[in-house]
Design an enzyme around this catalytic site. Sequence first.
Site, mmCIF file in Angstrom:
data_model
loop_
_atom_site.group_PDB
_atom_site.id
_atom_site.type_symbol
_atom_site.label_atom_id
_atom_site.label_comp_id
_atom_site.label_asym_id
_atom_site.label_seq_id
_atom_site.Cartn_x
_atom_site.Cartn_y
_atom_site.Cartn_z
ATOM 1 N N GLU A 135 -41.513 33.603 38.691
ATOM 2 C CA GLU A 135 -40.290 34.397 38.800
ATOM 3 C C GLU A 135 -39.392 33.799 39.874
ATOM 4 O O GLU A 135 -39.858 33.214 40.851
ATOM 5 C CB GLU A 135 -40.643 35.856 39.088
ATOM 6 C CG GLU A 135 -41.298 36.478 37.862
ATOM 7 C CD GLU A 135 -41.697 37.930 38.080
ATOM 8 O OE1 GLU A 135 -41.105 38.616 38.925
ATOM 9 O OE2 GLU A 135 -42.626 38.378 37.381
ATOM 10 N N CYS A 143 -49.214 38.956 39.087
ATOM 11 C CA CYS A 143 -50.281 38.202 38.421
ATOM 12 C C CYS A 143 -51.400 37.632 39.294
ATOM 13 O O CYS A 143 -52.549 37.656 38.883
ATOM 14 C CB CYS A 143 -49.661 37.102 37.592
ATOM 15 S SG CYS A 143 -48.731 37.806 36.216
HETATM 16 P P1 NAD Z 1 -43.710 43.423 31.720
HETATM 17 O O1 NAD Z 1 -44.428 44.665 32.066
HETATM 18 O O2 NAD Z 1 -42.452 43.044 32.431
HETATM 19 O O3 NAD Z 1 -43.354 43.461 30.144
HETATM 20 C C1 NAD Z 1 -44.241 43.868 29.134
HETATM 21 C C2 NAD Z 1 -43.452 44.658 28.094
HETATM 22 O O4 NAD Z 1 -44.245 44.839 26.916
HETATM 23 C C3 NAD Z 1 -43.055 46.075 28.534
HETATM 24 O O5 NAD Z 1 -41.637 46.199 28.548
HETATM 25 C C4 NAD Z 1 -43.684 46.993 27.460
HETATM 26 O O6 NAD Z 1 -42.875 48.102 27.133
HETATM 27 C C5 NAD Z 1 -43.822 46.031 26.301
HETATM 28 N N1 NAD Z 1 -44.794 46.434 25.275
HETATM 29 C C6 NAD Z 1 -45.989 47.058 25.430
HETATM 30 N N2 NAD Z 1 -46.575 47.229 24.222
HETATM 31 C C7 NAD Z 1 -45.743 46.717 23.278
HETATM 32 C C8 NAD Z 1 -45.798 46.582 21.866
HETATM 33 N N3 NAD Z 1 -46.847 46.994 21.152
HETATM 34 N N4 NAD Z 1 -44.757 46.013 21.222
HETATM 35 C C9 NAD Z 1 -43.686 45.560 21.912
HETATM 36 N N5 NAD Z 1 -43.589 45.644 23.260
HETATM 37 C C10 NAD Z 1 -44.609 46.203 23.945
HETATM 38 O O7 NAD Z 1 -44.775 42.244 31.853
HETATM 39 P P2 NAD Z 1 -44.506 40.687 32.144
HETATM 40 O O8 NAD Z 1 -44.324 40.448 33.594
HETATM 41 O O9 NAD Z 1 -43.481 40.201 31.183
HETATM 42 O O10 NAD Z 1 -45.931 40.087 31.758
HETATM 43 C C11 NAD Z 1 -46.380 40.047 30.425
HETATM 44 C C12 NAD Z 1 -47.629 39.175 30.355
HETATM 45 O O11 NAD Z 1 -47.312 37.843 30.747
HETATM 46 C C13 NAD Z 1 -48.764 39.613 31.278
HETATM 47 O O12 NAD Z 1 -49.981 39.374 30.621
HETATM 48 C C14 NAD Z 1 -48.633 38.692 32.471
HETATM 49 O O13 NAD Z 1 -49.865 38.483 33.105
HETATM 50 C C15 NAD Z 1 -48.159 37.422 31.818
HETATM 51 N N6 NAD Z 1 -47.356 36.538 32.688
HETATM 52 C C16 NAD Z 1 -46.394 37.054 33.496
HETATM 53 C C17 NAD Z 1 -45.603 36.208 34.270
HETATM 54 C C18 NAD Z 1 -44.521 36.742 35.173
HETATM 55 O O14 NAD Z 1 -43.913 35.939 35.880
HETATM 56 N N7 NAD Z 1 -44.242 38.027 35.187
HETATM 57 C C19 NAD Z 1 -45.783 34.819 34.185
HETATM 58 C C20 NAD Z 1 -46.781 34.334 33.328
HETATM 59 C C21 NAD Z 1 -47.550 35.197 32.583
HETATM 60 C C1 UGA Z 2 -47.136 32.700 39.670
HETATM 61 C C2 UGA Z 2 -47.385 31.237 39.290
HETATM 62 O O1 UGA Z 2 -46.730 30.380 40.234
HETATM 63 C C3 UGA Z 2 -46.864 30.950 37.877
HETATM 64 O O2 UGA Z 2 -47.206 29.628 37.501
HETATM 65 C C4 UGA Z 2 -47.493 31.939 36.909
HETATM 66 O O3 UGA Z 2 -46.985 31.750 35.598
HETATM 67 C C5 UGA Z 2 -47.191 33.350 37.361
HETATM 68 O O4 UGA Z 2 -47.702 33.554 38.715
HETATM 69 C C6 UGA Z 2 -47.853 34.405 36.527
HETATM 70 O O5 UGA Z 2 -48.847 34.147 35.865
HETATM 71 O O6 UGA Z 2 -47.332 35.519 36.599
HETATM 72 P P1 UGA Z 2 -45.035 34.089 40.531
HETATM 73 O O7 UGA Z 2 -46.061 35.090 40.914
HETATM 74 O O8 UGA Z 2 -43.887 34.544 39.716
HETATM 75 O O9 UGA Z 2 -45.718 32.890 39.708
HETATM 76 O O10 UGA Z 2 -44.420 33.391 41.838
HETATM 77 P P2 UGA Z 2 -45.026 32.326 42.886
HETATM 78 O O11 UGA Z 2 -43.960 31.383 43.246
HETATM 79 O O12 UGA Z 2 -46.294 31.751 42.414
HETATM 80 O O13 UGA Z 2 -45.306 33.240 44.164
HETATM 81 C C7 UGA Z 2 -46.343 34.203 44.185
HETATM 82 C C8 UGA Z 2 -46.484 34.770 45.572
HETATM 83 O O14 UGA Z 2 -47.025 33.796 46.466
HETATM 84 C C9 UGA Z 2 -45.152 35.211 46.193
HETATM 85 O O15 UGA Z 2 -45.347 36.398 46.916
HETATM 86 C C10 UGA Z 2 -44.805 34.063 47.117
HETATM 87 O O16 UGA Z 2 -43.976 34.437 48.175
HETATM 88 C C11 UGA Z 2 -46.189 33.669 47.609
HETATM 89 N N1 UGA Z 2 -46.273 32.272 48.072
HETATM 90 C C12 UGA Z 2 -46.040 31.245 47.214
HETATM 91 C C13 UGA Z 2 -46.639 32.024 49.383
HETATM 92 O O17 UGA Z 2 -46.875 32.945 50.177
HETATM 93 N N2 UGA Z 2 -46.741 30.723 49.806
HETATM 94 C C14 UGA Z 2 -46.519 29.675 48.971
HETATM 95 O O18 UGA Z 2 -46.641 28.519 49.409
HETATM 96 C C15 UGA Z 2 -46.150 29.943 47.645
#
Ligand code: NAD
Ligand code: UGA
Length: 456
Positions: A163, A274
């Site tokens: 993010e 995550c």
């Molecule tokens: P999120 O909570 O922001 O979004 C999930 C959405 O799915 C919600 O809006 C929910 O209403 C919707 N949903 C639930 N059931 C549904 C259905 N049956 N049909 C359609 N929509 C439905 O979650 P997120 O942060 O986008 O994460 C989603 C997945 O991706 C998680 O498994 C997370 O671990 C993974 N992931 C997240 C990140 C990240 O940066 N947030 C990065 C990599 C992987």
């Molecule tokens: C992390 C991974 O970097 C992504 O590759 C992965 O897809 C994602 O999780 C996921 O699965 O959701 P994210 O959590 O969005 O991404 O952001 P990061 O940049 O990884 O930071 C995570 C946390 O670690 C933050 O609170 C950040 O401030 C902290 N951080 C990061 C540190 O304290 N030190 C660092 O050197 C780097």
Amino acid sequence: MSKLSICCLGAGYVGGPTMAMIAAKCPDIKVTVTDPNEARIVAWNTDQLPVYEPGLDKVVASARGKNLFFSTDVKGAIKAADIIFVCVGTPTKTQGVGAGRAADLKYIEAAARMIAEVAEGPKIIVEKSTIPVRTASSMLTILRSNSKNGTFQVLSNPEFLAEGTAVADLENPDRVLIGGEQTPEGLAAMEKVVSIYARWVPREKILTTNLWSSELSKLVANAFLAQRISSINAISGLCEATGADVDEVARAIGSDSRIGAKFLKASVGFGGSCFQKDILDLVYLCEHFGLPEVAAYWESVVKMNDWQKSRFSARIVNDLFSTVSGKHIAILGFAFKKDTNDTRETAAISVCHNLLKEGAKVVVYDPRVPEAQIRSDVLGSEKNPNLVVVKSALEACQGAHAVAVLTEWDEFKGLDFKKIHEAMYKPAFLFDGRNILPHAKLKEMGFRVFAIGKTV
Ligand code: NAD
Ligand code: UGA
């Protein structure tokens, strides 16, 4: 337009940006992002997107209404799609077997059941959500035993975007990982998804593998990244005790190409939806498969992070003459990192919590997180007049005994700290939980400065 139609279940932080990028790069593919959450879908259809990511508005605007659509009609979109990306949440279970560790797969299962109910003909289901290894097998069982007219290939295509940099990460990923069944049908399905990414990602960066390696790689990638942060945070404690400077240590070790410079920034603790969730899931899997030593090894990464968060708030209390009762503490930054409005598992929640428990008045400012979000994260439904949310950094610091920087927003580096110092009670304390401020200069101005892993 080609005949290819994609739908995505879940319009969250992953579904929205990833699908917007696919639509922008493949104008001939119809992409429909669905979510039962109406407010989210309405927001995706306006200029006030529900997810704040630098550059995302432009990507969405380039495709929305042409080949990118946001809809609450989940079933209709499943019916019309050839490829269905599953991007639903997989939070940590809060009750039952594995509570507090295992991933809750209820949204994944519900998605699979809905697909089985309405899908007709051949469909490729792509797991993009982060899930425990072997989830594809459960999905296939649900799909194949419930569907009347559908035939399915399940692929794993975990998402690695971070993010705050989602657009850049999607545009230029280190790699795209796609796992599938090693059968002619599985390989053909993988090739279809590979060919979508290949429109803008060099082929050599698109890795294909079997399902279980792909699913497990995602958990392991997050565990390794988080482990680096916990490792440097552990060393930050030792730096404070010895006079070493953690940023200097990180620079010295990070210059070794075998170690590398990234993810060595000591901080108040990692947050985000995550890292903790995925490590705990890994821990649960290890326990489940009879590997308690491996489970304990990875669990220590989360324990170290908890220690780092709690020692930061303890340090504030300690330095403020062992009491913050009735004292005003300004919190600069609430999001779990800069350039996002996401607050899930942010270190700020536990720091605010601890300070409120000590009787402090906690005044929070974050440039992107709305007041209601901060309140519900810290207090839930409880009312507490000691938590105040304001609209500028200067307002937060007015009349403060201490200022704590919890998110590394660029705007904090440019603040007028002379003015802030004048507006504070003396001695004026400053706790830099991100090591982003000019500590020596602040000390000269009269601040008492605490930084992570440094003696100021
Ligand atoms: P999120 O909570 O922001 O979004 C999930 C959405 O799915 C919600 O809006 C929910 O209403 C919707 N949903 C639930 N059931 C549904 C259905 N049956 N049909 C359609 N929509 C439905 O979650 P997120 O942060 O986008 O994460 C989603 C997945 O991706 C998680 O498994 C997370 O671990 C993974 N992931 C997240 C990140 C990240 O940066 N947030 C990065 C990599 C992987
Ligand atoms: C992390 C991974 O970097 C992504 O590759 C992965 O897809 C994602 O999780 C996921 O699965 O959701 P994210 O959590 O969005 O991404 O952001 P990061 O940049 O990884 O930071 C995570 C946390 O670690 C933050 O609170 C950040 O401030 C902290 N951080 C990061 C540190 O304290 N030190 C660092 O050197 C780097």
